[in-house]
Design a protein around this motif. Structure first.
Motif, short mmCIF file in Angstrom:
data_model
loop_
_atom_site.label_atom_id
_atom_site.label_comp_id
_atom_site.label_asym_id
_atom_site.label_seq_id
_atom_site.Cartn_x
_atom_site.Cartn_y
_atom_site.Cartn_z
N ALA A 23 48.27 97.63 21.04
CA ALA A 23 48.48 98.50 19.89
C ALA A 23 48.89 97.69 18.66
O ALA A 23 48.50 98.01 17.53
CB ALA A 23 49.54 99.55 20.21
N CYS A 24 49.68 96.65 18.88
CA CYS A 24 50.08 95.78 17.76
C CYS A 24 48.86 95.07 17.18
O CYS A 24 48.69 94.98 15.95
CB CYS A 24 51.10 94.76 18.24
SG CYS A 24 52.67 95.49 18.79
N ALA A 25 48.00 94.56 18.06
CA ALA A 25 46.79 93.90 17.59
C ALA A 25 45.90 94.89 16.84
O ALA A 25 45.30 94.54 15.81
CB ALA A 25 46.04 93.30 18.77
N ARG B 198 59.36 100.11 15.16
CA ARG B 198 58.97 100.37 16.54
C ARG B 198 58.10 101.62 16.65
O ARG B 198 57.21 101.70 17.49
CB ARG B 198 60.20 100.50 17.42
CG ARG B 198 59.91 100.54 18.90
CD ARG B 198 61.19 100.47 19.70
NE ARG B 198 61.90 99.23 19.44
CZ ARG B 198 63.14 98.98 19.87
NH1 ARG B 198 63.78 99.89 20.59
NH2 ARG B 198 63.73 97.83 19.60
N ALA B 199 58.34 102.60 15.78
CA ALA B 199 57.56 103.83 15.84
C ALA B 199 56.09 103.58 15.51
O ALA B 199 55.19 104.25 16.05
CB ALA B 199 58.14 104.87 14.88
N GLU B 200 55.83 102.61 14.62
CA GLU B 200 54.45 102.31 14.23
C GLU B 200 53.82 101.23 15.10
O GLU B 200 52.59 101.19 15.25
CB GLU B 200 54.39 101.84 12.77
CG GLU B 200 54.87 102.85 11.75
CD GLU B 200 56.36 102.75 11.46
OE1 GLU B 200 56.86 103.57 10.68
OE2 GLU B 200 57.03 101.85 12.02
N ALA B 201 54.64 100.36 15.65
CA ALA B 201 54.13 99.24 16.44
C ALA B 201 55.18 98.81 17.46
O ALA B 201 56.11 98.09 17.13
CB ALA B 201 53.76 98.06 15.53
N ASP B 202 55.03 99.28 18.67
CA ASP B 202 55.96 98.95 19.76
C ASP B 202 55.44 97.69 20.46
O ASP B 202 54.34 97.69 21.02
CB ASP B 202 56.04 100.11 20.74
CG ASP B 202 57.12 99.93 21.78
OD1 ASP B 202 57.54 98.77 22.01
OD2 ASP B 202 57.53 100.94 22.38
N LEU B 203 56.22 96.63 20.45
CA LEU B 203 55.77 95.37 21.02
C LEU B 203 55.62 95.42 22.54
O LEU B 203 55.07 94.50 23.13
CB LEU B 203 56.69 94.21 20.62
CG LEU B 203 56.29 93.51 19.30
CD1 LEU B 203 56.49 94.42 18.11
CD2 LEU B 203 57.06 92.21 19.13
N SER B 204 56.10 96.49 23.17
CA SER B 204 55.84 96.64 24.60
C SER B 204 54.39 97.07 24.85
O SER B 204 53.96 97.15 26.01
CB SER B 204 56.81 97.66 25.22
OG SER B 204 56.62 98.94 24.68
N ASP B 205 53.64 97.33 23.77
CA ASP B 205 52.21 97.64 23.85
C ASP B 205 51.46 96.62 22.98
O ASP B 205 51.11 96.91 21.82
CB ASP B 205 51.96 99.06 23.35
CG ASP B 205 50.50 99.51 23.53
OD1 ASP B 205 49.66 98.65 23.85
OD2 ASP B 205 50.24 100.71 23.32
N PRO B 206 51.23 95.42 23.50
CA PRO B 206 50.61 94.36 22.69
C PRO B 206 49.28 94.76 22.08
O PRO B 206 48.98 94.41 20.92
CB PRO B 206 50.44 93.21 23.69
CG PRO B 206 51.52 93.43 24.70
CD PRO B 206 51.60 94.91 24.85
#
Length: 282
Positions: A37-39, A27-35
């Motif tokens: 940022a994941c992309a 979650r620290a590197e990629a929080d799925l609440s920020d789509p």
């Protein structure tokens, strides 16, 4: 490189054991609440394949947080899949039996109509649709009743309760397939490998433990294999109300996955024996 979203969940931890060279994003590197940022992580790292094991899994809490659950379970996988489409790489994603309404007593096929009974199921269905519409080569793996030696799950809960209770009441009219997280991880890696060399690359598949059983029978088998004397009495789901309605019929037909990829549904009793061994020696 295999890029995995998720680090601490049951399937992610089994993937780490089976594929230690994969790159895992917590979650620290990629929080799925920020789509977005994941992309962006996918575009920056440019992996060979992406596997998403991360999700909003608090089924009852989702009744109060459906918007948040839908971002994590719906919008984020869609954003990931669109990034994979842009790079021309496969995207693998985990979904759930909760997309179905639980009617009847026959196993549900991947193409059967969906009708989620709860917010969690709706959020996971949103993810399935977003991934399917992304343009990526993808596989969505619907599974159920996941258990392992890690995290919080039914096996560990039953073992904990049996330490102080000699009798338990457990729901007996919800029927499904307990699924070892290790088997899910192995199936995902097999899918990833096959999809990278051109095997069928767009579809929803089912992968759940066999044979189908009830929560009460699952509990009895846990106690039998663990050598616990705790007795189990069946109760109907109506006697154990929860904020989120669970489907009574969670049976999944897993034939398509074996036909297309040669991946057989796991025997959950064997998987349970492995988990109990892990817990004993862990």
């Amino acid at each position: 490189m295999i890029l995995v979203f998720g680090r601490s969940g049951q399937v992610a931890r089994e993937l780490a054991a089976l594929a230690p060279d994969a790159r895992f994003l917590g979650r620290a590197e990629a929080d799925l609440s920020d789509p977005a940022a994941c992309a962006a992580q996918i575009m920056a790292l440019r992996p060979a394949v992406v596997i998403n094991t991360a999700a909003y899994t608090a089924v009852d809490k989702a009744e109060e947080e459906e918007a948040r659950a839908t971002v994590v379970n719906g919008e984020a996988p869609g954003a990931m899949a669109r990034a994979c489409a842009e790079l021309g790489i496969p995207f693998l994603h985990i979904s759930t039996d909760y997309v179905f309404d639980g009617q009847g007593d026959q196993p549900r096929g991947a193409d059967d109509p969906v009708a989620p009974l709860n917010a969690y199921g709706r959020s996971k269905r949103a993810g399935e649709v977003a991934v399917a519409e992304s343009g990526a080569g993808y596989a969505v793996l619907r599974t159920s009743w996941v258990f392992s030696a890690h995290g919080n799950n039914f096996v560990k809960t039953m073992l904990r309760l049996s330490e102080t209770r000699d009798q338990l009441t457990v729901v007996g009219d919800q029927i499904g397939g307990p699924t070892p997280a290790r088997a899910i991880a192995a199936a995902l890696l097999s899918l990833a490998g096959q999809m990278q060399v051109g095997r069928p690359s767009r579809g929803i598949y089912h992968f759940a433990g066999q044979p189908a059983t009830s929560w009460a029978e699952f509990a009895r088998e846990i106690f039998h294999q663990a050598g616990r004397a705790t007795e189990v009495s069946d109760i109907p789901a109506s006697d154990y109300p929860t904020p989120a309605v669970r489907p009574l019929n969670s049976r999944l037909d897993c034939a398509d996955l074996e036909t297309d990829f040669g991946i057989k549904a796991p025997n959950w009793t064997q998987g349970l024996a492995e988990v109990l061994k892990d817990l004993k020696h862990g």
